[in-house]
Scaffold this motif. Sequence first.
Motif, PDB file in Angstrom:
ATOM      1  N   PRO A 146       0.823  -1.213   0.000  1.00 25.38           N
ATOM      2  CA  PRO A 146       0.000   0.000   0.000  1.00 25.38           C
ATOM      3  C   PRO A 146       0.859   1.266   0.000  1.00 25.38           C
ATOM      4  O   PRO A 146       1.899   1.327   0.656  1.00 25.38           O
ATOM      5  N   THR A 147       0.431   2.260  -0.738  1.00 18.07           N
ATOM      6  CA  THR A 147       1.075   3.569  -0.736  1.00 18.07           C
ATOM      7  C   THR A 147       0.306   4.491   0.198  1.00 18.07           C
ATOM      8  O   THR A 147      -0.799   4.174   0.662  1.00 18.07           O
ATOM      9  N   TRP A 148       0.851   5.687   0.437  1.00 26.23           N
ATOM     10  CA  TRP A 148       0.152   6.653   1.270  1.00 26.23           C
ATOM     11  C   TRP A 148      -1.192   7.032   0.650  1.00 26.23           C
ATOM     12  O   TRP A 148      -2.203   7.122   1.353  1.00 26.23           O
ATOM     13  N   SER A 149      -1.213   7.255  -0.641  1.00 34.83           N
ATOM     14  CA  SER A 149      -2.478   7.630  -1.287  1.00 34.83           C
ATOM     15  C   SER A 149      -3.513   6.522  -1.144  1.00 34.83           C
ATOM     16  O   SER A 149      -4.707   6.784  -0.914  1.00 34.83           O
ATOM     17  N   ARG A 184      -3.524  -3.878   4.935  1.00 29.14           N
ATOM     18  CA  ARG A 184      -2.828  -5.153   4.820  1.00 29.14           C
ATOM     19  C   ARG A 184      -1.944  -5.188   3.584  1.00 29.14           C
ATOM     20  O   ARG A 184      -2.289  -4.645   2.535  1.00 29.14           O
ATOM     21  N   LEU A 185      -0.782  -5.844   3.713  1.00 24.74           N
ATOM     22  CA  LEU A 185       0.068  -6.057   2.565  1.00 24.74           C
ATOM     23  C   LEU A 185      -0.567  -7.074   1.610  1.00 24.74           C
ATOM     24  O   LEU A 185      -1.457  -7.828   1.987  1.00 24.74           O
ATOM     25  N   GLY A 186      -0.060  -7.104   0.393  1.00 32.41           N
ATOM     26  CA  GLY A 186      -0.648  -7.992  -0.604  1.00 32.41           C
ATOM     27  C   GLY A 186      -0.420  -9.460  -0.326  1.00 32.41           C
ATOM     28  O   GLY A 186      -1.263 -10.303  -0.655  1.00 32.41           O
ATOM     29  N   TYR A 187       0.716  -9.798   0.286  1.00 31.99           N
ATOM     30  CA  TYR A 187       1.068 -11.195   0.530  1.00 31.99           C
ATOM     31  C   TYR A 187       1.623 -11.360   1.945  1.00 31.99           C
ATOM     32  O   TYR A 187       2.012 -10.382   2.588  1.00 31.99           O
ATOM     33  N   ALA A 188       1.652 -12.593   2.378  1.00 33.45           N
ATOM     34  CA  ALA A 188       2.247 -12.906   3.677  1.00 33.45           C
ATOM     35  C   ALA A 188       3.746 -13.130   3.534  1.00 33.45           C
ATOM     36  O   ALA A 188       4.245 -13.438   2.449  1.00 33.45           O
ATOM     37  N   TYR A 189       4.476 -12.972   4.627  1.00 37.75           N
ATOM     38  CA  TYR A 189       5.863 -13.404   4.675  1.00 37.75           C
ATOM     39  C   TYR A 189       5.871 -14.902   4.958  1.00 37.75           C
ATOM     40  O   TYR A 189       5.091 -15.406   5.774  1.00 37.75           O
ATOM     41  N   CYS A 190       6.763 -15.611   4.276  1.00 35.54           N
ATOM     42  CA  CYS A 190       6.810 -17.064   4.381  1.00 35.54           C
ATOM     43  C   CYS A 190       8.224 -17.535   4.661  1.00 35.54           C
ATOM     44  O   CYS A 190       9.208 -16.860   4.333  1.00 35.54           O
ATOM     45  N   ALA A 191       8.308 -18.711   5.275  1.00 36.58           N
ATOM     46  CA  ALA A 191       9.581 -19.406   5.453  1.00 36.58           C
ATOM     47  C   ALA A 191       9.660 -20.507   4.408  1.00 36.58           C
ATOM     48  O   ALA A 191       8.709 -21.269   4.218  1.00 36.58           O
TER      49      ALA A 191
END
Length: 299
Positions: A204-207, A269-276
Motif C-alpha cells: 500500500p502507498t500513502w495515497s 494489509r500487505l498484498g502477501y504474507a511473509y513465508c519461510a
Amino acid sequence: MNPLPPLNAVKAFEVAARTGQFTLAAAELGVSSAAVSQQIRNLEAHFGKQLFVRNGNRITLTDAGQAIYPQVSRALGEIASVSARLLEGELRTKLVVSVPFSLAEHWLAPRLQGLMETYPHIAIDIRVEDDPVDLMRRHIDLRISYGDYHYSGVSVIPLVHDEVLPVCSPGFWRRYGQEAGGLTSLHQSHFIHTDWGPNYASHPTWSEWFAQQGSARRLDPSLGRRVGLSSLAISAAQLGLGVALGQRVLARGGLEAGRLIALSPFSARLGYAYCAFVPRSRLGRPEVALLVDLLGRND
C-alpha cells in the motif's frame, strides 16, 4: 548394470550445466576441458542418453539433461552441506538463515533471542540478501521471503501477513503534527515514502492508505522523503524525519519502547504474507521448527 552413475562424471555434468561451457567447468574443477568432455561422455554412455547439445564453445541441456539436472544439483548440494558440517565438527549444530535486507534488524534479530535461550550453543549464520537465493547450493536451512511464489521444491510455511500503519516519533508529532491538525493537513514534505523497487506492486502507498479511509488526499512521493527499504522507513521515523507508513512487525519494538507512536488505529494489509522456505531435509531440525514458530508469533 550398476544404477549408480560415476560420481566424478555427475559432478562434471552439474558444473558444466550450471556454467554453460566446458571451459568454465574445467576452470572450476581444476582439470582440462578435454577431461570434462570425457566425463560427460562417460555419463551419457551410462544413461544411454545425450545430455548436452554442443554449439561451438556453448552447450545447452537436452531434454534428458533438463530432466536430471535439478535432482543432481540438489543431491550434490546436500552432500556438500553434510561434508562441510562434518569437517567443521558442527553437524546439526549450525543454523543458516537467509533474510531480505528489510527484515533483518527489526524483525529477525529480536526473534533470535528466544532461539538462543533454547539453544545457547548453536552457531547461527545470518545471510542478508535479495531473492532469488539458491537454497540447496548455499546450504540454507531457512529462507524468509515476501510471498509464497519464489521457490519450488521446498516446504513453504506462512509466517505473518503484515500490515502498515502511520508511525512517527513523539517529538516529531509534537512539533509538526499537532500544529497541522493531523495527517490530513500535514505538509507533504513530512511524509516518508518507501520505494519497494521494480519487482513489487502489492504494498500500500500513502495515497492508497488515505483512500481506504475514505479520504480524498493524494500524496506526491517526489515532494516527501523516499527510502528504499521498509526497515529504513522505520529508522527514519524514529529519528524524527517524518511520518512513515510502517510495517507493524518492524515498528513493534519502537512502539513498545516509546520511540514511535501510531497516529491512527487504521492499518492496511500487505498484498502477501511473509513465508519461510525450508528444504525438506531440514524440516526435522528442532531449531528450525522453533525459529519458524517464533517468527510466526504476533506477540
